[in-house]
Motif scaffolding. Structure first.
Motif, mmCIF file in Angstrom:
data_model
loop_
_atom_site.group_PDB
_atom_site.id
_atom_site.type_symbol
_atom_site.label_atom_id
_atom_site.label_comp_id
_atom_site.label_asym_id
_atom_site.label_seq_id
_atom_site.Cartn_x
_atom_site.Cartn_y
_atom_site.Cartn_z
ATOM 1 N N THR A 36 2.127 2.232 0.352
ATOM 2 C CA THR A 36 2.762 3.340 -0.353
ATOM 3 C C THR A 36 4.141 2.826 -0.760
ATOM 4 O O THR A 36 4.720 1.986 -0.069
ATOM 5 C CB THR A 36 2.949 4.572 0.553
ATOM 6 O OG1 THR A 36 3.997 4.301 1.466
ATOM 7 C CG2 THR A 36 1.693 4.923 1.313
ATOM 8 N N LEU A 37 4.650 3.322 -1.868
ATOM 9 C CA LEU A 37 5.891 2.742 -2.384
ATOM 10 C C LEU A 37 7.117 3.090 -1.559
ATOM 11 O O LEU A 37 8.143 2.434 -1.663
ATOM 12 C CB LEU A 37 6.098 3.133 -3.843
ATOM 13 C CG LEU A 37 5.388 2.206 -4.845
ATOM 14 C CD1 LEU A 37 5.670 2.624 -6.252
ATOM 15 C CD2 LEU A 37 5.758 0.739 -4.622
ATOM 16 N N ARG A 41 7.389 5.112 4.882
ATOM 17 C CA ARG A 41 6.033 5.639 4.974
ATOM 18 C C ARG A 41 5.024 4.493 5.092
ATOM 19 O O ARG A 41 4.010 4.596 5.778
ATOM 20 C CB ARG A 41 5.747 6.478 3.725
ATOM 21 C CG ARG A 41 4.465 7.224 3.818
ATOM 22 C CD ARG A 41 4.275 8.090 2.615
ATOM 23 N NE ARG A 41 4.944 9.358 2.770
ATOM 24 C CZ ARG A 41 4.626 10.434 2.075
ATOM 25 N NH1 ARG A 41 3.668 10.385 1.177
ATOM 26 N NH2 ARG A 41 5.265 11.561 2.257
ATOM 27 N N ASP A 42 5.341 3.385 4.443
ATOM 28 C CA ASP A 42 4.471 2.210 4.504
ATOM 29 C C ASP A 42 4.389 1.688 5.951
ATOM 30 O O ASP A 42 3.315 1.319 6.426
ATOM 31 C CB ASP A 42 5.046 1.120 3.586
ATOM 32 C CG ASP A 42 3.965 0.221 3.012
ATOM 33 O OD1 ASP A 42 2.908 0.750 2.626
ATOM 34 O OD2 ASP A 42 4.188 -0.988 2.955
ATOM 35 N N TYR A 76 11.522 -1.180 -0.683
ATOM 36 C CA TYR A 76 10.085 -1.389 -0.483
ATOM 37 C C TYR A 76 9.824 -2.686 0.296
ATOM 38 O O TYR A 76 8.993 -2.738 1.197
ATOM 39 C CB TYR A 76 9.375 -1.416 -1.845
ATOM 40 C CG TYR A 76 7.900 -1.706 -1.749
ATOM 41 C CD1 TYR A 76 7.051 -0.835 -1.074
ATOM 42 C CD2 TYR A 76 7.352 -2.859 -2.305
ATOM 43 C CE1 TYR A 76 5.688 -1.106 -0.968
ATOM 44 C CE2 TYR A 76 6.003 -3.142 -2.205
ATOM 45 C CZ TYR A 76 5.165 -2.252 -1.540
ATOM 46 O OH TYR A 76 3.820 -2.528 -1.429
ATOM 47 N N TYR A 77 10.570 -3.733 -0.042
ATOM 48 C CA TYR A 77 10.389 -5.023 0.640
ATOM 49 C C TYR A 77 10.807 -4.913 2.113
ATOM 50 O O TYR A 77 10.195 -5.534 2.988
ATOM 51 C CB TYR A 77 11.207 -6.114 -0.052
ATOM 52 C CG TYR A 77 10.566 -6.697 -1.298
ATOM 53 C CD1 TYR A 77 9.760 -5.926 -2.125
ATOM 54 C CD2 TYR A 77 10.774 -8.020 -1.653
ATOM 55 C CE1 TYR A 77 9.190 -6.453 -3.274
ATOM 56 C CE2 TYR A 77 10.206 -8.571 -2.790
ATOM 57 C CZ TYR A 77 9.423 -7.781 -3.606
ATOM 58 O OH TYR A 77 8.846 -8.321 -4.732
#
Ligand code: NAP
Length: 208
Positions: A36-37, A41-42, A76-77
């Motif tokens: 997920t972006l 959450r990822d 994101y990373y």
């Protein structure tokens, strides 16, 4: 596994956790391509998966990550890097790949809405998802090896050059731009590239 029903897969959600244990029932090996972006959450989704993998006693979790996640600082990373740590709790293999062809195509499609196409002065080594998928399967069939050698596309290219291929036959002027900030400086330094592992075969032009 998908959140949506369809032929050939089970339904589960790694954020809510619903259906995940049932999805792993009797499963020996898992290849995790879910993302997920939103970085946090990822990580939550990866934790849910790793806990379920442990409960199910799976032999091997193969996890896809991104070349340079430890040196390029995007939200994101950061999430992807934290997810790699989470995965280390079970027998695993992590494959970091370079940018996928379809990601660049989507970026260029967005940029090409204007007559002047502003393309960042960055280099990419785009890779085809079919090449990545084949490598993931190869790794999944083997034993867990921790971090696998990185996996990149066949060519390191200027973004403007790739954009030119994407725009072939359309009247557009490409204007290189420099994006500010540390993350793009890290990109300019080539931390998103792995020229020594140019193992993908399908070029951007072949993909197009
Ligand atoms: N795109 C790139 O350039 C690139 C480069 C290197 C590495 N990667 C990595 O490769 C992997 C795949 O990337 P992608 O770009 O192909 O991603 P994508 O197209 O956005 O696909 C992500 C998948 O995650 C699933 N998913 C999302 N939320 C979920 C949830 N809550 N529960 C279960 N499944 C969920 C989605 O399945 P449903 O919608 O069917 O539920 C979707 O199929 C990611 O780990 C990414 O970081 C990507």
């Amino acid at each position: 596994m998908s959140r949506r029903p369809g032929p050939g897969h089970v339904v589960a959600d790694l954020v809510t956790g619903s259906g995940v244990d049932a999805a792993l029932d009797g499963v020996d090996t898992v290849i995790n391509c879910a993302t997920t972006l939103r970085g946090k959450r990822d990580v939550t989704a990866t934790k849910t998966l790793v806990d379920a993998v442990r409960r199910a006693g799976c032999r091997h979790l193969v996890h896809v990550s991104i070349v340079g996640v430890d040196r390029i600082r995007f939200g994101y990373y950061n999430g992807k890097l934290a997810s790699e740590e989470v995965v280390r709790a079970v027998p695993h293999t992590i494959l970091r790949a370079t940018q996928f062809h379809d990601l660049l195509r989507r970026v260029f499609s967005g940029l090409a809405k204007l007559p002047l196409v502003l393309v960042p002065d960055l280099r990419f080594q785009p890779v085809d998802v079919r090449d990545v998928a084949a490598r993931l399967v190869e790794l999944a069939l083997g034993d867990p090896i921790g971090r696998a050698p990185d996996f990149g596309g066949p060519e390191v290219r200027e973004a403007a050059d790739l954009a030119r291929s994407y725009l072939a036959g359309r009247r557009r002027r490409i204007v290189p731009i420099r994006l500010p900030g540390k993350a793009f400086r890290a990109y300019r330094a080539g931390f998103n590239l792995t020229p020594e592992h140019a193992d993908g075969r399908i070029t951007f032009e072949e993909y197009l």
